[in-house]
Design a protein around this motif. Structure first.
Motif, mmCIF file in Angstrom:
data_model
loop_
_atom_site.group_PDB
_atom_site.id
_atom_site.type_symbol
_atom_site.label_atom_id
_atom_site.label_comp_id
_atom_site.label_asym_id
_atom_site.label_seq_id
_atom_site.Cartn_x
_atom_site.Cartn_y
_atom_site.Cartn_z
ATOM 1 N N ALA A 1 -1.425 -4.298 12.411
ATOM 2 C CA ALA A 1 -2.103 -3.235 11.659
ATOM 3 C C ALA A 1 -2.246 -1.993 12.527
ATOM 4 O O ALA A 1 -2.849 -2.032 13.598
ATOM 5 N N ASN A 2 -1.674 -0.886 12.053
ATOM 6 C CA ASN A 2 -1.752 0.391 12.761
ATOM 7 C C ASN A 2 -2.528 1.388 11.897
ATOM 8 O O ASN A 2 -2.055 1.814 10.842
ATOM 9 N N ILE A 3 -3.719 1.724 12.342
ATOM 10 C CA ILE A 3 -4.598 2.634 11.600
ATOM 11 C C ILE A 3 -5.043 3.747 12.537
ATOM 12 O O ILE A 3 -5.473 3.490 13.669
ATOM 13 N N THR A 4 -4.958 4.980 12.071
ATOM 14 C CA THR A 4 -5.443 6.126 12.840
ATOM 15 C C THR A 4 -6.374 6.952 11.959
ATOM 16 O O THR A 4 -6.001 7.364 10.860
ATOM 17 N N HIS B 1 -0.275 -7.608 5.640
ATOM 18 C CA HIS B 1 0.148 -6.352 6.257
ATOM 19 C C HIS B 1 -0.755 -5.209 5.797
ATOM 20 O O HIS B 1 -1.456 -5.321 4.786
ATOM 21 N N VAL B 2 -0.732 -4.116 6.550
ATOM 22 C CA VAL B 2 -1.546 -2.937 6.238
ATOM 23 C C VAL B 2 -0.609 -1.739 6.109
ATOM 24 O O VAL B 2 0.202 -1.473 7.003
ATOM 25 N N LYS B 3 -0.720 -1.024 4.978
ATOM 26 C CA LYS B 3 0.170 0.110 4.726
ATOM 27 C C LYS B 3 -0.640 1.360 4.452
ATOM 28 O O LYS B 3 -1.640 1.320 3.729
ATOM 29 N N GLU B 4 -0.187 2.478 4.998
ATOM 30 C CA GLU B 4 -0.879 3.764 4.842
ATOM 31 C C GLU B 4 -0.341 4.535 3.638
ATOM 32 O O GLU B 4 0.868 4.593 3.403
ATOM 33 N N TYR B 5 -1.260 5.123 2.860
ATOM 34 C CA TYR B 5 -0.904 6.003 1.748
ATOM 35 C C TYR B 5 -1.679 7.307 1.920
ATOM 36 O O TYR B 5 -2.913 7.295 2.027
#
Length: 649
Positions: free
Chosen positions: A346-349, A519-523
């Motif tokens: 998981a990549n979160i900014t 999974h982690v997805k950015e929108y």
């Protein structure tokens, strides 16, 4: 039809309802609205017979069926998810046993010409018709559709219910209630334990539901999608609007303005009349005019203004101290519980000033990630870093676990308050509607909404520049949610929020992270942008799955002839199935048209055509359409399977 007649409810000398009356008609979709404590849940309990009013009554037919989902309930353990869900069909099992008993008796008798034998044949036909009308032939398919729609995976079906959290077990109870198909559904906050996808499924289900519905929800988008009637409970009275929630808000404002204008005009007239009477009361020459004005004043029908509950939540977050540009950054972060992987990589900014939402199905790791970010839970892989000078305020979903039930409301804040804020604690509590003796209540007696407000009040005791909120609107009424949303929009710090409330997130967040299948997805964009993109992606996934793979190998002549013959046979079978499907669809359409015409007659109680024969034909049409729908589903499945076989060949 259900009739609520002059219901009055009193608790310890206080009146909750005062002569409330209204009716619930077939196919009504009613949203019950009002502030927390207005009596919405109490009204549902009265409707389903769990509570009796002080006076008045609820009238309904003797065989009228009601399904009730409370906010909190005891859920049975000891069965698998699948077996527990199938308990919804206990009434169908009774019909199965009846059919088996009659069939067994018929097989043992030889008096084929007797009246008793013919009577048994009629009973068997009626029992079979009732069995299919209740969906007996397709109950497993319906159970699977409900469970998957409410967020369960097929692999969950065999797991014991005790392995699931309270929220997931509430979903099982909701599935059971829906599958029972009662004539009236009573749902108290059904979306509290659902994620966005499950809410959308429930919306679609309730739109097509064949019975009546009365529900309580603080989800404005859900109410607008599902309801066509709004009943507001306000200071003991019920105000009935034949529109969905957003339109009700407009009409209520207009009605209030009209009442106020009429009231002011009448007050001016009364004031002038009273002034004339006072000035000329003792003048003999004006006695006739004075008497005329007195009679005129007595005849005036006074304009009344609806009482309004003016208590309003006031929230203003303190100015946020400046933090570094990067507030939170995760790199390849992962979490597992035993052998179960929650999410990986998981990549979160999150940058300073951003307002970000974490969304996804329950159990996919949203709350887990939030707790990892605030440091309440360790991560198993990757990195999670908090930026320079970041101070975090955390609002947890599980208020029962983080507040001491044995201390008072005031002491809850007093224990964490420091410095100059201490003298202002009563003012802060007053802003969150804790006034007078409320501050001396023990936490354990607070309602869900009061607990939420108290936890939010704690966040104001320190000027945080990063707020991490886990389902902050659960148990909040509409006005409180609106106030909180406006305060968060104005908040100049950074926000990370877990929520399934689309209306609350709309216009608040500008970036969404979806947790899905580990999974982690950015929108980028708001919640509506995310939902639109997800629809497009879903369609693309479906197209990829249904597009047959192209073979690059050359077919031999013999194989080509075999394939040609197979396709020819398959094509003929497909056409036969398609013709039968079209025939059923035409028949179903005609039945639906006839039923719609009969439904229109049912709305006219004085109609002379509503005879016993009319109702007999009406029930026959209902049974016929159920039987044909069942046949249509079977043929359609055969058609799809045959088509897949043809494509594979």
């Amino acid at each position: 039809m259900v009739s609520i007649n002059n219901i009055t409810v009193e608790f310890t000398g206080q009146t909750l309802f005062d002569n409330v009356s209204f009716a619930i008609n077939p196919r009504d979709r009613i949203g019950l609205v009002g502030k927390n404590g207005a009596g919405k849940s109490t009204l549902l309990k009265i409707l389903c017979g769990l509570q009796q009013p002080t006076s008045g009554q609820v009238a309904m037919p003797d065989d009228y069926s009601i399904g009730y989902l409370p906010q909190q309930m005891t859920v049975s353990d000891g069965r698998s998810v699948w077996d527990e869900t199938l308990q919804a069909f206990a009434h169908i099992y009774e019909w199965e046993r009846r059919i088996d008993a009659i069939t067994q008796e018929l097989s043992e008798r030889t008096d084929y010409e007797s009246d008793n034998y013919h009577r048994l044949i009629i009973q068997l036909n009626e029992a079979n018709d009732r069995y299919h009308l209740l969906g007996g032939g397709n109950r497993q398919g319906e159970a699977e559709r409900a469970l998957i729609g409410l967020g369960f995976h097929r692999k969950d079906f065999t797991r014991p219910t005790s392995a699931f959290s309270g929220g997931w077990r509430m979903r099982i109870e909701l599935a059971k209630i829906l599958l029972q198909s009662p004539q009236l559904l009573l749902l108290d906050e059904p979306t509290n334990h659902l994620d966005i996808e499950s809410i959308q499924w429930l919306e679609a289900y309730l739109k097509e539901y064949n019975g009546a519905l009365a529900l309580i929800s603080h989800d404005r988008a859900f109410l607008d999608a599902v309801t066509n009637r709004t009943i507001e409970l306000l200071l003991g009275k019920a105000y009935d609007y034949r529109v969905h929630y957003s339109k009700y808000v407009e009409l209520r404002r207009e009605r209030r303005q009209q009442q106020m204008a009429a009231y002011k005009n009448q007050q001016r007239l009364i004031e002038k009349t009273e002034d004339f009477i006072e000035r000329f009361r003792y003048k003999p020459t004006k006695s006739n005019q004075v008497q005329s004005r007195i009679k005129q004043l007595e005849k005036i029908e006074r304009v009344e203004i609806d009482d309004e509950d003016t208590k309003t939540l006031h929230i203003k977050f303190p100015p946020a101290p400046r933090s570094g540009q990067i507030v939170v950054k995760t790199k390849e972060a992962g979490k597992r519980y035993g052998n179960q992987v929650i999410f990986t990589n998981a990549n979160i900014t999150i940058e300073r000033g951003e307002k970000v939402a974490l969304v996804g199905r329950n159990g996919e790791g949203k709350t887990t990630m939030l707790r990892m970010i605030v440091g309440n839970l360790p991560f198993d892989s990757g990195e999670i870093k908090t930026g320079h000078l970041v101070t975090t305020g955390y609002y947890a979903q599980n208020q029962d676990e983080i507040m001491d039930n044995h201390i008072t409301v005031f002491d809850t804040l007093d224990k964490v308050a420091v410095g100059d804020i201490r003298p202002k604690l009563r003012d802060i509590l007053g802003a969150f509607l804790f006034r007078g003796d409320d501050v001396d209540k023990k936490v354990q007696v607070l309602s869900g909404g009061e607990r939420s407000r108290l936890a939010m009040a704690k966040l104001l005791l320190q000027p945080y520049n990063f707020l991490a909120l886990d389902e902050p609107t659960n148990h909040m009424d509409m006005r409180s949610k609106d106030v909180l949303k406006k305060a968060l929009i104005k908040y100049n710090g950074t926000l990370l929020v877990v929520s399934h409330d689309r209306e609350f997130l709309d216009g608040l967040v500008s970036k969404v992270y979806e947790f899905r299948d580990g999974h982690v997805k950015e929108y980028l964009g708001g919640i509506n942008d995310f939902l639109q993109q997800r629809k497009v992606e879903n369609m693309q996934e479906i197209e990829r799955k249904t597009t047959p793979a192209q073979s690059t190998a050359s077919a031999t002549p013999q194989k080509a002839r075999q394939q040609h013959k197979q396709k020819k046979d398959t094509g003929r079978q497909l056409r036969q199935l398609q013709n039968e499907i079209e025939r059923l669809e035409n028949s179903i359409h005609q039945h639906e048209k006839t039923i719609a015409e009969m439904d229109a007659k049912l709305t006219q109680p004085d109609n002379q055509t509503l005879t016993d024969e009319f109702f007999r034909q009406y029930n026959q049409k209902k049974i016929a359409i159920e039987r044909e729908m069942y046949e249509w589903e079977i043929l359609h499945e055969q058609y799809e399977a045959q088509k897949d076989t043809g494509n594979a060949g």
